[in-house]
Motif scaffolding. Structure first.
Motif, PDB file in Angstrom:
ATOM      1  N   LEU A  23      26.897   8.569 162.621  1.00 60.86           N
ATOM      2  CA  LEU A  23      25.435   8.196 163.070  1.00 60.86           C
ATOM      3  C   LEU A  23      24.529   9.513 162.502  1.00 60.86           C
ATOM      4  CD1 LEU A  23      25.995   6.300 166.189  1.00 60.86           C
ATOM      5  CD2 LEU A  23      26.192   5.276 163.951  1.00 60.86           C
ATOM      6  N   PRO A  24      22.996   9.258 162.371  1.00 58.45           N
ATOM      7  CA  PRO A  24      22.601   7.905 162.132  1.00 58.45           C
ATOM      8  C   PRO A  24      22.918   7.281 160.670  1.00 58.45           C
ATOM      9  CG  PRO A  24      21.232   9.692 161.566  1.00 58.45           C
ATOM     10  CD  PRO A  24      22.399  10.268 162.179  1.00 58.45           C
ATOM     11  N   THR A  25      23.040   6.029 160.872  1.00 54.49           N
ATOM     12  CA  THR A  25      23.151   5.438 159.465  1.00 54.49           C
ATOM     13  C   THR A  25      22.071   5.244 158.457  1.00 54.49           C
ATOM     14  OG1 THR A  25      22.753   3.110 160.318  1.00 54.49           O
ATOM     15  CG2 THR A  25      25.081   4.017 160.163  1.00 54.49           C
ATOM     16  N   ALA A  26      22.351   5.386 157.125  1.00 56.78           N
ATOM     17  CA  ALA A  26      21.351   5.424 156.119  1.00 56.78           C
ATOM     18  C   ALA A  26      20.343   4.104 156.130  1.00 56.78           C
ATOM     19  CB  ALA A  26      21.899   5.741 154.821  1.00 56.78           C
ATOM     20  N   VAL A  47      17.796  -2.104 153.847  1.00 55.13           N
ATOM     21  CA  VAL A  47      18.917  -2.155 154.331  1.00 55.13           C
ATOM     22  C   VAL A  47      19.346  -1.056 155.394  1.00 55.13           C
ATOM     23  CG1 VAL A  47      20.088  -1.400 152.320  1.00 55.13           C
ATOM     24  CG2 VAL A  47      21.361  -2.882 154.027  1.00 55.13           C
ATOM     25  N   LYS A  48      19.714  -1.386 156.417  1.00 53.44           N
ATOM     26  CA  LYS A  48      20.182  -0.220 157.407  1.00 53.44           C
ATOM     27  C   LYS A  48      21.686  -0.466 157.200  1.00 53.44           C
ATOM     28  CE  LYS A  48      19.750   2.031 161.774  1.00 53.44           C
ATOM     29  NZ  LYS A  48      20.172   3.385 161.318  1.00 53.44           N
ATOM     30  N   ARG A 188      16.873   2.968 168.991  1.00 58.20           N
ATOM     31  CA  ARG A 188      16.217   4.357 169.150  1.00 58.20           C
ATOM     32  C   ARG A 188      16.488   5.113 167.842  1.00 58.20           C
ATOM     33  NH1 ARG A 188      17.801   8.336 174.053  1.00 58.20           N
ATOM     34  NH2 ARG A 188      19.683   8.724 172.845  1.00 58.20           N
ATOM     35  N   GLU A 189      17.439   5.195 167.361  1.00 58.29           N
ATOM     36  CA  GLU A 189      17.845   5.576 166.059  1.00 58.29           C
ATOM     37  C   GLU A 189      16.923   5.005 164.948  1.00 58.29           C
ATOM     38  OE1 GLU A 189      22.138   6.008 164.716  1.00 58.29           O
ATOM     39  OE2 GLU A 189      21.295   4.967 163.018  1.00 58.29           O
ATOM     40  N   LEU A 190      16.652   3.876 164.838  1.00 57.70           N
ATOM     41  CA  LEU A 190      16.002   3.227 163.653  1.00 57.70           C
ATOM     42  C   LEU A 190      14.275   3.846 163.802  1.00 57.70           C
ATOM     43  CD1 LEU A 190      15.367   1.213 161.554  1.00 57.70           C
ATOM     44  CD2 LEU A 190      15.149  -0.692 163.127  1.00 57.70           C
ATOM     45  N   LEU A 191      13.676   3.641 165.053  1.00 57.92           N
ATOM     46  CA  LEU A 191      12.504   4.083 165.152  1.00 57.92           C
ATOM     47  C   LEU A 191      12.126   5.616 165.006  1.00 57.92           C
ATOM     48  CD1 LEU A 191      11.412   2.203 168.432  1.00 57.92           C
ATOM     49  CD2 LEU A 191      10.977   1.537 166.377  1.00 57.92           C
ATOM     50  N   ALA A 192      13.427   6.309 165.119  1.00 61.55           N
ATOM     51  CA  ALA A 192      13.127   8.105 165.012  1.00 61.55           C
ATOM     52  C   ALA A 192      13.175   7.991 163.420  1.00 61.55           C
ATOM     53  CB  ALA A 192      14.243   8.724 165.648  1.00 61.55           C
ATOM     54  N   HIS A 332      22.790  -4.410 158.064  1.00 64.55           N
ATOM     55  CA  HIS A 332      24.002  -4.800 157.140  1.00 64.55           C
ATOM     56  C   HIS A 332      24.980  -4.316 158.405  1.00 64.55           C
ATOM     57  CE1 HIS A 332      27.572  -5.411 154.864  1.00 64.55           C
ATOM     58  NE2 HIS A 332      27.064  -4.885 153.687  1.00 64.55           N
ATOM     59  N   THR A 333      25.789  -5.236 159.008  1.00 61.50           N
ATOM     60  CA  THR A 333      26.780  -4.881 160.239  1.00 61.50           C
ATOM     61  C   THR A 333      28.130  -4.907 159.743  1.00 61.50           C
ATOM     62  OG1 THR A 333      26.405  -7.339 160.767  1.00 61.50           O
ATOM     63  CG2 THR A 333      25.322  -5.733 162.174  1.00 61.50           C
ATOM     64  N   GLY A 334      28.372  -4.706 158.449  1.00 64.22           N
ATOM     65  CA  GLY A 334      29.798  -4.718 158.011  1.00 64.22           C
ATOM     66  C   GLY A 334      30.454  -5.685 157.471  1.00 64.22           C
ATOM     67  N   GLY A 335      31.844  -6.087 157.862  1.00 64.43           N
ATOM     68  CA  GLY A 335      32.471  -7.300 158.076  1.00 64.43           C
ATOM     69  C   GLY A 335      33.146  -7.349 156.557  1.00 64.43           C
TER      70      GLY A 335
END
Ligand SMILES: Cc1ncc(COP(=O)(O)O)c(C=O)c1O
Length: 350
Positions: A23-26, A47-48, A188-192, A332-335
């Protein structure tokens, strides 16, 4: 294991956590997909990449398991028990993270999907579960969460009788939403990240199943003062049922974190526009989304979760719900491992 106190997130900083996520993810652009969908122009697409959270092939469950397994380690457990569908990403990631922590993992496989072919039964996530040494159990019910939790408790009793120290990851919303805290952290990560990039996002599209991801993200955004619209795309039940589940889970999370952010009446938004005929069942919209993500952006989305979420976002964009100048973000949560279990259905010509 704890961080400095963060008053707007309640007890967040005091909760035990293991740190396995990358983390953080791109955050990346999806210009080719935008062009393919809206050749005359339309919103910007981002896309996150929570598919790249690292541990055990990644995905959203890594963030959630950081808190579950933090609690397990703090409780002195040596064994973790979890229940979900046969091709569960949650169980695969849990088993991999447990291996790294030296914990034994028991996976209870619920029969949620009527697919009996060898790919579904032994490839994809099931293969990975076996590689990391998890013990697999079967459970005939797919829809009774309370019964699945009771069966897990029975397994935990057996572990105790054999001298083990079990920690149970429950499924039903009757238990505290421990994993949702991982998506408070993601908010929190996304807003930062957005602040650092000097950018804004108007609408986020996220999968809504157990709802830990959707609930945690929405809770975290509102607790931190963000009004970004969050659309939960249903993957497990219809929009009305899912709306009730997310609403209940928001209250559970406020109790768990001992903090009550303000929500407006329309904050909880769910759509089943791409859900099709049920959990884990492929449909044409999802097949198209899998192909578009792959061919336009080299991204792999899956038949059960992220393919349906992207299909939902595509349907909403095609309906003209977002305008040029706005920005949509696909979480994008994977899978992707499930692609191998659904190989017979993923391609049109298969
Ligand atoms: C890849 C993927 N995306 C989304 C979801 C839905 O997340 P949640 O269960 O937190 O609602 C899951 C759940 O297993 C998943 O595996």
């Amino acid at each position: 294991m704890t961080q400095p106190d963060s008053p707007s997130l309640g007890r967040f900083a005091d909760l035990p956590r293991v740190r396995h996520g990358h983390l953080p993810t791109a955050i990346e652009e999806m210009p080719n997909l935008a062009k393919a969908l809206m050749p005359e122009g339309g919103p910007r697409l981002l896309v996150k990449r929570d598919d790249c959270t690292g541990a055990g092939f990644g995905g959203n469950k890594v963030r959630q398991l950081e808190f579950y397994l933090g609690a397990a380690v703090e409780a002195g457990a040596d064994t973790v028990l979890i229940t979900s569908a046969v091709q569960s990403n949650f169980m695969r990631t849990c088993a991999a993270m447990c291996a790294r922590l030296g914990l034994k993992a028991h996976l209870q496989m619920e029969e949620r999907v009527a697919k009996n072919n060898p790919l579904y039964r032994s490839n994809g996530n099931v293969l990975l579960d076996k590689i990391v040494g998890a013990e697999l159990h079967t459970f005939p019910e797919g829809e009774d969460e309370a019964a699945a939790d009771r069966a897990l408790e029975d397994l935990a009793d057996r572990v105790r009788t054999q001298g083990g120290r079990p920690y149970v990851i429950h499924l039903s919303p009757a238990y505290p939403p421990v994993g949702a805290v991982g998506y408070v952290e993601c908010a929190r990560e996304l807003l930062a990240q957005l602040a650092e990039r000097g950018e804004t996002v108007d609408r986020i599209f996220v999968g809504s199943g157990s709802s830990a991801t959707h609930t945690g993200l929405l809770w975290g955004l509102r607790a931190l003062g963000s009004e970004i619209r969050v659309t939960g795309v249903c993957v497990r039940r219809d929009a009305t049922q899912q709306h009730a589940r997310v609403t209940a889970n928001l209250a559970n999370l406020s109790a768990h974190l001992a903090h009550q952010p303000e929500f407006s009446d329309d904050d909880v938004e769910t759509t089943d526009i791409s859900f099709g005929t049920g959990y884990g069942r492929m449909n044409e919209q999802t097949r198209e989304a899998i192909a578009l993500a792959g061919r336009c952006e080299g991204l792999f989305v899956d038949p059960v979760y992220t393919g349906k979420v992207l299909a939902g976002m595509i349907a909403i964009l095609r309906a003209g719900e977002m305008a040029e100048g706005e920005t949509a973000l696909f979480l994008h949560t994977g899978g992707a491992p499930a692609l191998f279990a659904y190989g017979d259905e993923v391609l049109e010509e298969a």
